[in-house]
Design a protein around this motif. Structure first.
Motif, PDB file in Angstrom:
ATOM      1  N   ALA A 233     -62.219  71.925  73.185  1.00  0.00           N
ATOM      2  CA  ALA A 233     -60.859  71.314  72.222  1.00  0.00           C
ATOM      3  C   ALA A 233     -60.232  72.240  71.607  1.00  0.00           C
ATOM      4  N   VAL A 234     -61.106  73.270  71.030  1.00  0.00           N
ATOM      5  CA  VAL A 234     -60.399  74.329  70.166  1.00  0.00           C
ATOM      6  C   VAL A 234     -59.429  75.130  71.146  1.00  0.00           C
ATOM      7  N   LYS A 235     -60.073  75.271  72.333  1.00  0.00           N
ATOM      8  CA  LYS A 235     -59.136  76.216  73.153  1.00  0.00           C
ATOM      9  C   LYS A 235     -57.961  75.716  73.606  1.00  0.00           C
ATOM     10  N   MET A 236     -58.170  74.250  73.844  1.00  0.00           N
ATOM     11  CA  MET A 236     -56.806  73.591  74.322  1.00  0.00           C
ATOM     12  C   MET A 236     -55.813  73.475  73.079  1.00  0.00           C
ATOM     13  N   ILE A 237     -56.130  73.189  71.884  1.00  0.00           N
ATOM     14  CA  ILE A 237     -55.550  73.133  70.702  1.00  0.00           C
ATOM     15  C   ILE A 237     -54.754  74.612  70.496  1.00  0.00           C
ATOM     16  N   GLY A 238     -55.669  75.723  70.573  1.00  0.00           N
ATOM     17  CA  GLY A 238     -55.099  77.089  70.327  1.00  0.00           C
ATOM     18  C   GLY A 238     -55.607  77.623  69.119  1.00  0.00           C
ATOM     19  N   PHE A 239     -56.222  76.945  68.291  1.00  0.00           N
ATOM     20  CA  PHE A 239     -56.649  77.445  66.741  1.00  0.00           C
ATOM     21  C   PHE A 239     -57.679  78.598  66.971  1.00  0.00           C
ATOM     22  N   LYS A 240     -56.855  79.728  66.267  1.00  0.00           N
ATOM     23  CA  LYS A 240     -57.944  80.675  66.234  1.00  0.00           C
ATOM     24  C   LYS A 240     -59.094  80.559  65.095  1.00  0.00           C
ATOM     25  N   ASP A 241     -58.844  79.902  64.199  1.00  0.00           N
ATOM     26  CA  ASP A 241     -59.788  79.609  63.273  1.00  0.00           C
ATOM     27  C   ASP A 241     -59.579  78.141  62.517  1.00  0.00           C
ATOM     28  N   PRO A 242     -60.285  77.227  63.286  1.00  0.00           N
ATOM     29  CA  PRO A 242     -60.001  75.817  63.277  1.00  0.00           C
ATOM     30  C   PRO A 242     -60.462  75.223  61.857  1.00  0.00           C
ATOM     31  N   ILE A 243     -61.525  75.591  61.324  1.00  0.00           N
ATOM     32  CA  ILE A 243     -61.818  75.105  60.207  1.00  0.00           C
ATOM     33  C   ILE A 243     -60.761  74.984  59.109  1.00  0.00           C
ATOM     34  N   GLY A 244     -60.801  73.700  58.715  1.00  0.00           N
ATOM     35  CA  GLY A 244     -59.647  73.318  57.620  1.00  0.00           C
ATOM     36  C   GLY A 244     -58.635  72.993  58.092  1.00  0.00           C
ATOM     37  N   LYS A 245     -58.212  73.274  59.559  1.00  0.00           N
ATOM     38  CA  LYS A 245     -56.928  72.844  60.146  1.00  0.00           C
ATOM     39  C   LYS A 245     -56.788  71.402  60.148  1.00  0.00           C
ATOM     40  N   ILE A 246     -55.642  70.768  60.150  1.00  0.00           N
ATOM     41  CA  ILE A 246     -55.422  69.490  60.320  1.00  0.00           C
ATOM     42  C   ILE A 246     -54.905  69.084  61.782  1.00  0.00           C
ATOM     43  N   VAL A 247     -55.787  67.937  62.501  1.00  0.00           N
ATOM     44  CA  VAL A 247     -55.104  67.435  63.467  1.00  0.00           C
ATOM     45  C   VAL A 247     -54.853  65.878  63.351  1.00  0.00           C
ATOM     46  N   LYS A 248     -53.714  65.393  63.928  1.00  0.00           N
ATOM     47  CA  LYS A 248     -53.391  63.797  63.571  1.00  0.00           C
ATOM     48  C   LYS A 248     -53.650  63.245  64.759  1.00  0.00           C
ATOM     49  N   TRP A 249     -54.511  62.136  64.490  1.00  0.00           N
ATOM     50  CA  TRP A 249     -54.876  61.150  65.537  1.00  0.00           C
ATOM     51  C   TRP A 249     -54.458  59.863  65.255  1.00  0.00           C
ATOM     52  N   GLY A 250     -53.303  59.545  66.047  1.00  0.00           N
ATOM     53  CA  GLY A 250     -52.258  58.380  65.522  1.00  0.00           C
ATOM     54  C   GLY A 250     -51.720  58.714  64.327  1.00  0.00           C
ATOM     55  N   THR A 251     -51.991  57.860  63.416  1.00  0.00           N
ATOM     56  CA  THR A 251     -51.039  58.061  62.110  1.00  0.00           C
ATOM     57  C   THR A 251     -51.899  58.754  61.057  1.00  0.00           C
ATOM     58  N   SER A 252     -53.147  59.025  61.491  1.00  0.00           N
ATOM     59  CA  SER A 252     -54.173  59.504  60.380  1.00  0.00           C
ATOM     60  C   SER A 252     -54.290  61.291  60.667  1.00  0.00           C
ATOM     61  N   ASP A 253     -54.287  61.831  59.389  1.00  0.00           N
ATOM     62  CA  ASP A 253     -54.635  63.239  59.430  1.00  0.00           C
ATOM     63  C   ASP A 253     -55.875  63.513  59.128  1.00  0.00           C
TER      64      ASP A 253
END
Length: 789
Positions: free
Chosen positions: A559-579
């Motif tokens: 999932a991290v590879k797909m999203i492309g986050f270098k440092d994913p900790i603390g980043k926001i992903v939106k699931w539907g309308t929820s952060d």
């Protein structure tokens, strides 16, 4: 005339008992192998064809483009059946069906966990199971109706009539038994122990009724008026998702129900095969084994050419035509095949229990079925005529004057044909040896490949009744840890050895809005990574120290590879309308196919919902049996109304390799039979060559040749044949195994080892087989062969 020929045939077979036994053995093993394999192929080919209108029945599939690929699923929205029936031309019936799930069903003191399925009103019109009792006009019309299969009815009610009796579902719903149907056939894709109405499913799970059209939750079956309407129906159903929800890009299509089992693999939205590929291999194996058994018969029959030559000469001299002689030899062949078939029946009946246990099915020889006897008649006739054709033509060609004066058969042509036949046998045997070794290597490679977590000493307990309450689940965890039976405990929203739910409703900053990304998702409890024995790459997992993790998620490496986050900790992903905040990254671990790459996965905290299984890491310092007993007692104490349902994860994981293990095991067995029959063919050629070279060998012995010299002389020719067979077999086997391996993302590289083993085995087997006859010839007294010269 026929009676006379029959007497001659029986007399010849009885007089040459050794020849008859060898030939019978080869034919019986070949026919038995062919029978068992054809029974299995017929069983698999008969999947989902037990219903009256199976050829008009279809499964609704949907294609979804995500992650740069097209995924094809038989999962559809709950409202799909109504929409299809209303909007698609040619549809007579349409019904939704939940996928089978073990639920507790009870009557009086009898409690069983059995697979229940919730179905729409048309389900039993599409799949017309045979009603044993209580056939209603409108099955499952009532909210609290249930239909039982015969076996479940007997388990719950014994000899009592179950109609209009009441059973309890999950200690909650009271259901009225309105009918009993025959058990679901073993070769059926839709399996269940009892049926309930879809309306009851919507009552038990309120979210189902209001589920959006983009939520694929069930199976949808459709029946058309005529199979010719498929193209029109497919054109109409293609954009059914968009017509009901403009934001959903999935495309619908109908896949034939009768092909669902055999053609279950898809690529780019098109069916590319599946189980049918394995059946083609077994079908080819069946006829190749039968063919080499027929080749054996030819070799062994013509090896006796000198003994039959004078008989042919005399019969021709007194007026027999070549046609009548061919008839005589063909009758002997068919008679031997008939006797071989009787022995094959015995061998097949003896071996079927083993193969049934191996395959997990119930293959039986249907003696009462006329199709079986017709097929058997065709098989006997084909085998008898094929096996007897060359010997009949060759032996009947002898000229009476020459053979009566002294045998002088046309050695060159007959030997050439016989050598070609033996080479063919060994090509097949060598290919089988190589393919079997590669299958074993691939299976070992996948089974020993790291799967990302420790499945040993890990059990999962099904969440039932009180355990669905988070407080009760927390109490169970506390009690298990306190008992010392468990080293760690967590929860999961699905069976860890199976695939789960997925969503494309995940977005993040920088995501291309035109690209669709598919994520698997699951709810996990605290201490999840520690319990399953996987690695936390970075960040943290959910724990009791962070009770407010309702908007926190964990990602796996994919999932991290797909999203492309270098440092994913603390980043926001939106699931539907929820952060949602990423708090941790988990090492990739295998859940679905062990042969494919791990899918991107997002985990959320299953604090209030999502409990399906409780994962328990056993304490290795304690006795496993006593730990399991303690665990069962604790679960029963907290939830006494449901039987404990637990299983070891490694046992569940083994199911993933069932097809490959089956292919490997059957290749081993029938490959062994093929090699054995090929050895009989080689023995036949050795007998023939020894007969033809008897005088030459005697002269060599008189001139001083030793037994070792004679053995070398005789074996040299056969080694050449085996070498030629290997040279032809190697490229064929390489093409076959490369095509088979191409279906796996994780696969071995083809090494030289299988080819070295194959040539070594084939040469050793050939030398041992030929030497049995060669030693006898080499040690024979030369005077016996030369005294009339």
């Amino acid at each position: 005339m026929f009676r006379l020929n029959l007497k001659i045939a029986l007399r010849n077979l009885w007089r040459n008992k050794g020849f008859t036994l060898i030939n019978l053995g080869g034919l019986a093993i070949g026919l038995a192998s062919c029978m068992v394999l054809l029974l299995y192929v017929a069983y698999e080919y008969g999947y989902d064809k037990q219903f009256t209108d199976y050829d008009k029945t279809y499964v609704v599939y949907n294609n979804s483009i995500a992650n740069g690929k097209t995924f094809s699923w038989a999962w559809t929205p709950g409202k799909m059946a109504d929409q299809v029936k209303e909007k698609i031309p040619g549809v007579v019936y349409a019904a939704q069906s939940s996928y089978p799930h073990p639920l507790l069903i009870e009557h009086d003191a009898r409690k069983l966990r059995a697979k229940g399925v919730f179905v729409g009103a048309d389900f039993l019109k599409i799949l017309d199971y045979k009603f044993i009792s209580g056939q209603p006009k409108q099955p499952l019309e009532g909210l609290n109706s249930v239909i039982l299969t015969k076996t479940l009815a007997e388990k719950l009610f014994g000899g009592e009539d179950p109609i209009n009796k009441v059973v309890k579902l999950d200690n909650n719903d009271l259901l009225n038994v309105e009918a009993v149907i025959e058990d679901v056939p073993a070769n059926s894709s839709v399996k269940f122990d009892y049926l309930m109405s879809w309306a009851l499913y919507e009552k038990r799970e309120p979210w189902v009724k209001n589920s959006p059209f983009g939520n694929n939750i069930c199976l949808t079956l459709v029946q058309l008026q005529n199979p010719d309407q498929l193209a029109e129906a497919n054109a109409a159903i293609r954009y059914i998702y968009q017509r009901n929800d403009k934001d959903v890009t999935n495309e619908g299509f109908l896949h034939p129900f009768a092909k669902w089992h055999l053609y279950g693999e898809f690529a780019n939205g098109k069916s590319i095969g599946g189980k049918i590929d394995q059946l083609k291999i077994f079908l080819m194996l069946a006829f190749c084994i039968l063919l080499i058994a027929c080749v054996n018969f030819m070799n062994l029959s013509t090896a006796r050419s000198e003994k039959r030559a004078k008989e042919v000469g005399v019969r021709k001299a007194i007026g027999s035509s070549r046609k009548s002689l061919i008839g005589q030899f063909m009758l002997e062949s068919v008679l031997l095949t008939l006797i071989g078939t009787i022995l094959a029946f015995v061998l097949a009946e003896i071996s079927l229990p083993y193969f049934n246990n191996l395959l997990g099915i119930n293959l039986v020889i249907e003696y009462q079925n006329w199709k079986f006897w017709f097929g058997l008649l065709v098989l006997i006739t084909f085998t008898g005529l094929l096996a007897g054709s060359y010997p009949a033509i060759y032996l009947s060609s002898f000229e009476p004057v020459k053979v009566i004066k002294g045998f002088s058969a046309k050695v060159g042509s007959s030997v050439s044909i016989r050598k070609i036949l033996v080479v063919f046998q060994f090509i097949f045997a060598v290919c089988l040896i190589i393919c079997t070794i590669v299958i074993y290597q691939q299976l070992s490679y996948i089974k020993n490949k790291p799967i990302g977590y420790d499945k040993g000493n890990l059990i999962q307990i099904a969440v039932q009744g009180n355990l669905k309450d988070p407080k009760k689940a927390a109490l169970l965890k506390e009690e298990l840890l306190k008992s010392g039976a468990a080293a760690s405990v967590s929860t999961f929203s699905m069976d860890i050895s199976e695939g789960g739910n997925n969503t494309s409703d995940i977005t993040w900053q920088g995501k291309n809005p035109k690209e669709k990304s598919l994520f698997n998702f699951g709810a996990i409890g605290t201490d999840f990574t520690r319990t399953i024995g996987t690695e936390l790459i970075s960040g943290r997992e959910f724990s009791a120290q962070f009770p407010n993790d309702t908007n926190s998620v964990l990602l796996n490496e994919a999932a991290v590879k797909m999203i492309g986050f270098k440092d994913p900790i603390g980043k926001i992903v939106k699931w539907g309308t929820s952060d949602n905040t990423v708090v941790g990254v988990v090492k990739d671990f295998v859940m679905e196919s062990a042969y494919q790459k791990v899918a991107p996965m997002i985990f959320y905290a299953g604090i209030k919902d999502g409990l399906e299984v409780i994962l328990v890491r056993l304490n290795t310092t304690k006795n496993i049996s006593s730990s399991l007993s303690d665990i069962d007692n604790i679960v029963k104490r907290i939830e006494p109304n449901f039987p404990v349902d637990r299983k070891f994860v490694d046992e569940s994981f083994e199911v993933k390799f069932q097809n490959e293990k089956l292919l490997g095991t059957l290749s081993n067995w029938f490959g062994g039979f093929a090699i054995f029959i090929s050895c009989l063919g080689l023995l036949g050629l050795a007998l023939f060559m020894a007969e033809q070279r008897k005088k030459e060998i005697s002269i060599r012995k008189v001139l001083g040749a030793s037994t070792a010299n004679i053995l070398t002389l005789l074996n040299k020719d056969f080694i050449k044949l085996v070498a030629i067979a290997n040279l032809i077999a190697f490229p064929l086997a390489y093409i076959i195994i490369n095509k088979w391996l191409s279906g796996y993302e994780y696969r071995i590289s083809v090494s030289a080892l299988p080819f070295i083993v194959a040539i070594s085995l084939s040469v050793i087997i050939a030398i041992l087989t030929v030497s049995v006859q060669s030693v006898k010839v080499a040690k024979a007294n030369p005077i016996d062969a030369l005294k009339y010269e």
